[in-house]
Motif scaffolding. Structure first.
Motif, short mmCIF file in Angstrom:
data_model
loop_
_atom_site.label_atom_id
_atom_site.label_comp_id
_atom_site.label_asym_id
_atom_site.label_seq_id
_atom_site.Cartn_x
_atom_site.Cartn_y
_atom_site.Cartn_z
N ALA A 47 0.84 -1.21 0.00
CA ALA A 47 0.00 0.00 0.00
C ALA A 47 0.88 1.25 0.00
O ALA A 47 0.59 2.22 -0.72
N LEU A 48 1.94 1.25 0.78
CA LEU A 48 2.85 2.40 0.81
C LEU A 48 3.57 2.55 -0.54
O LEU A 48 3.71 3.66 -1.05
N ASP A 49 3.99 1.43 -1.12
CA ASP A 49 4.64 1.48 -2.44
C ASP A 49 3.71 2.09 -3.48
O ASP A 49 4.13 2.90 -4.31
N ALA A 50 2.43 1.70 -3.45
CA ALA A 50 1.46 2.24 -4.41
C ALA A 50 1.26 3.74 -4.21
O ALA A 50 1.18 4.51 -5.17
N LEU A 51 1.21 4.18 -2.95
CA LEU A 51 1.07 5.60 -2.66
C LEU A 51 2.28 6.38 -3.16
O LEU A 51 2.14 7.43 -3.80
N LEU A 52 3.47 5.86 -2.92
CA LEU A 52 4.68 6.54 -3.39
C LEU A 52 4.78 6.55 -4.91
O LEU A 52 5.28 7.51 -5.50
#
Length: 138
Positions: A47-52
């Protein structure tokens, strides 16, 4: 591979195994397949990778680039003169540092040389006295 190490890898490199360190990738992948807590942690990192990945930085405006470049370009003879003095001061500081280092080495070398000479003369006799006993020889 421990769950703690896998958690640190996920935090540092993200959820994509191709970004993980090569020598730990296989063990981390195996542990990820076996431990449900690690899988939950990997989903959080996804989820963090997608946000970044969605975040984009806009290109700077041409006016900002122009002001930035102008701030570093010499504009007048005065700025060139200041630059010349700054270079001279830097060269003087470098020369002073080299001189201080050479002086320190020279003094230190003199102390070492004196100790070596004294060590060599410990068992030597002179025409006046033995250096070992302090006795005067006739």
């Amino acid at each position: 591979m421990t769950p703690e190490r896998l958690s640190r890898i996920l935090a540092a490199y993200g959820s994509s195994p191709e970004r993980w360190p090569g020598d730990e990738r296989e063990a981390a992948t195996r542990l990820l397949a076996q431990v449900p807590d690690a899988q939950a942690r990997a989903r959080e990192e996804q989820a963090l990778d997608a946000l970044l990945a969605r975040h984009r930085i806009p290109a700077p405006h041409a006016a900002l680039v122009g002001r930035t470049l102008a701030a570093f370009a010499p504009v007048s003879g005065l700025s060139v003169l200041r630059s010349w003095w700054a270079r001279l001061a830097l060269a003087g500081a470098a020369i002073a540092g080299i001189a201080a280092g050479m002086l320190t080495l020279d003094v230190q070398h003199g102390r070492v040389a004196n100790r070596q000479m004294l060590a060599l003369s410990d068992d030597q006799d002179t025409i006046f006295a033995s250096l070992d006993t302090g006795e005067v020889t006739p």
